[in-house]
Design an enzyme around this catalytic site. Sequence first.
Site, PDB file in Angstrom:
ATOM      1  N   ASP A   1      20.623   7.796 -79.492  1.00 33.14           N
ATOM      2  CA  ASP A   1      21.676   7.031 -80.149  1.00 33.14           C
ATOM      3  C   ASP A   1      22.917   6.983 -79.251  1.00 33.14           C
ATOM      4  O   ASP A   1      23.338   8.005 -78.696  1.00 33.14           O
ATOM      5  CB  ASP A   1      22.013   7.696 -81.486  1.00 33.14           C
ATOM      6  CG  ASP A   1      23.059   6.953 -82.274  1.00 33.14           C
ATOM      7  OD1 ASP A   1      22.806   5.797 -82.637  1.00 33.14           O
ATOM      8  OD2 ASP A   1      24.131   7.543 -82.530  1.00 33.14           O
TER       9      ASP A   1
ATOM     10  N   GLU B   1      19.713   3.668 -76.377  1.00 33.29           N
ATOM     11  CA  GLU B   1      20.574   2.640 -76.943  1.00 33.29           C
ATOM     12  C   GLU B   1      21.736   2.529 -75.957  1.00 33.29           C
ATOM     13  O   GLU B   1      22.660   3.341 -75.980  1.00 33.29           O
ATOM     14  CB  GLU B   1      21.070   3.033 -78.335  1.00 33.29           C
ATOM     15  CG  GLU B   1      21.908   1.959 -78.991  1.00 33.29           C
ATOM     16  CD  GLU B   1      22.502   2.399 -80.327  1.00 33.29           C
ATOM     17  OE1 GLU B   1      22.624   1.548 -81.224  1.00 33.29           O
ATOM     18  OE2 GLU B   1      22.848   3.585 -80.476  1.00 33.29           O
TER      19      GLU B   1
END
Length: 710
Positions: A353, A390
């Site tokens: 993330d 990401e």
Amino acid sequence: MKLNTQIYNLGEPISAAPMGIIEGFPVRPGMFDLHGATALSIGVNFTVHTHSGTSCTLLLFRRGAEEPYARLPFPEAYKIGDVYSMIVFGLNIEEFEYAYQIDGPNLPEEGLTFDAKAVLLDPYARAVAGQREWGEKKKGSYHARVVRDSFDWGDMPQSSREMSDLVIYELHVRGFSYHPSSGVTHRGTFAGLKEKIPYLKELGINAVELMPIFEFDETMNSREVNGQKLLEYWGYNTVGFFAPNTSYTSSPEHNQEGTELKELIRALHENGIEVILDVVFNHTAEGNEKGPTFCFKGFDNNIYYMLTPNGNYYNFSGCGNTLNCNHPIVRQMILECLRYWTVNYRVDGFRFDLASILGRHEDGSPLNNPPLLELLAYDPVLSNVKLIAEAWDAGGMYQVGSFPASKRWAEWNGRYRDALRGYLKGDCWQAWDAAWSISGSGDLYGGFYADHNNNYAGYNSCVNFLTCHDGFTLYDLYSYNEKHNEANGWNNTDGSNDNKSWNCGAEGATYDPEVLQLRYRMIRNACAILMCSRGTPMFLAGDEFGNTQFGNNNSYCQDNETSWLDWNLLNKNRELFQFFQFMIDYRHKHPVIRKKLPDAVCGMEPLHTHNTDAKDMTIPRDARTLSVSFAGYNKDTGKDDLVYVSVNTHWQDVTITLPGLNHRGAWYLSVNTWGDGQGRYFYHEGEEVRIDHEFIMRPRSVAVFTGREF
């Protein structure tokens, strides 16, 4: 008294006999290179470290108690460097929980926030106590439990699939099966997900990406809006990086935490499904200077977090603090954490993330060659594990196509999402970006040719997606022009405003048959293009049967029908499910979509874009209709593998011509999202319609053609 295995200190075996008494407990110096708390036949080994702390005390609690029944200060003789280690003899791991207290200087302006009274969770805790009941506020401080790992993985081999061979299905463990319509016995748990494995196999996916399953506090920032209790439902505020979320288990697992998750992973592997974990190493649940101190702030605040010159917290995560990932101590912890989940849980991959934070220096500036990313890319234990970034963060760094170590790392392709969302709804000016994206984003990822190891080049670096947990579901993407996040309590100011969505003529729920017909065709278009794009496809759980979040594009706090999958929609939209099923199977059967094959015998080029006339291999910048061809020789079948994908975003019919096959074969229509008027949108091999030269693309539709030899 002897250990059944040797204890090592500085490389030499040592006696297992106690050497001292602290608060009535027989103790001796422990194993300094074994982080966390480890059960031994004679007791428990406790090892922890702090750089700037001046003393360390081990606290022992009865299960569920808030006051410790024992405080054991570590003697100076039980310290090597910054590491404290102690074996406490005679402890029964089922009878206690533990925590630490660290003393040291309290100079917040210098980043030092030690508090001798603060009860601190072990950063290497394998289980966090008091988190078992979902939605119930943790009382008091965080404690850890000692875990005895007796799970036997046998000789289960590690997956050898390449990234490009995966079809990734992103899901939330609780939301996937908590709705009563799920039909499972253990709703909202690892066991509930295990019950759904037959469904996953029927759908055809071969990888699940689990939203955060590390221990997190869902009651953090809990509040009530219009009578609805809102929680940190998604799980992106980590409490313990080495501990599974105990509220995701169907029954308590005291001192055996992780067993139900391991059983789930083993069952998924036995059914050919890989497991990717969504991990959050960009921030923790401790927040900024106004947040609690329960772990890292109390051990070494100025090491674990990025701090401004005056001691405040940089906030590149948007969540109050930012982990100082490239400090040697922090990157070592992250490496050990990923190794732990790889070895002890047999996880196949990790999605990071806000991964751009992993490439920032301690002052927040971007690093050219981040030590952490290089460390993970070349670690021998992680060598076959998928690493997915990401490739952006909340501080404005956007690295899609330029994430460091990209030949080892894959990326969520944000351009694919934006270009295809826009183009499919009619933004013709995005034609070139759409064509590049369907073709595998070679301009971003360096083409489609493997490196000397036949690994991680081009087609293995790109994860294509149109939907994920963050944003609209696929149904909502074609049902709402605007986000509708009022239920989140922020006056609809949260969530992205740039969704590139289209409501097809009516905002939200409607009974208009023409609007509904168009919506479902747009969903089929999106699915067909995603499965026929080079790169690794990923989609959000429930998209395959039209799941809706009622226009909420930021459902992070919605632990209710907004976020839970409504399985009643599976029966209602069975045709849509079958279309997804077919497209996933079609992708599996045609490796030419996924990777470069040897040159096709028929003479077609391996990969090309086309105008409406296939002979014209240049497309206008604002083309409303375009095609992409994939061609190669499949050694397994001994035949050419030929796929031609056409998309018409125009509101009118468009006639296209197909490439010639040098009189060696013909094209057959495999997919037509417009349908045949009888509710049929795809054709299995042997049922296809032969297309000799021309084909009329109906408005806003996608067609997929398969070339076959005579």
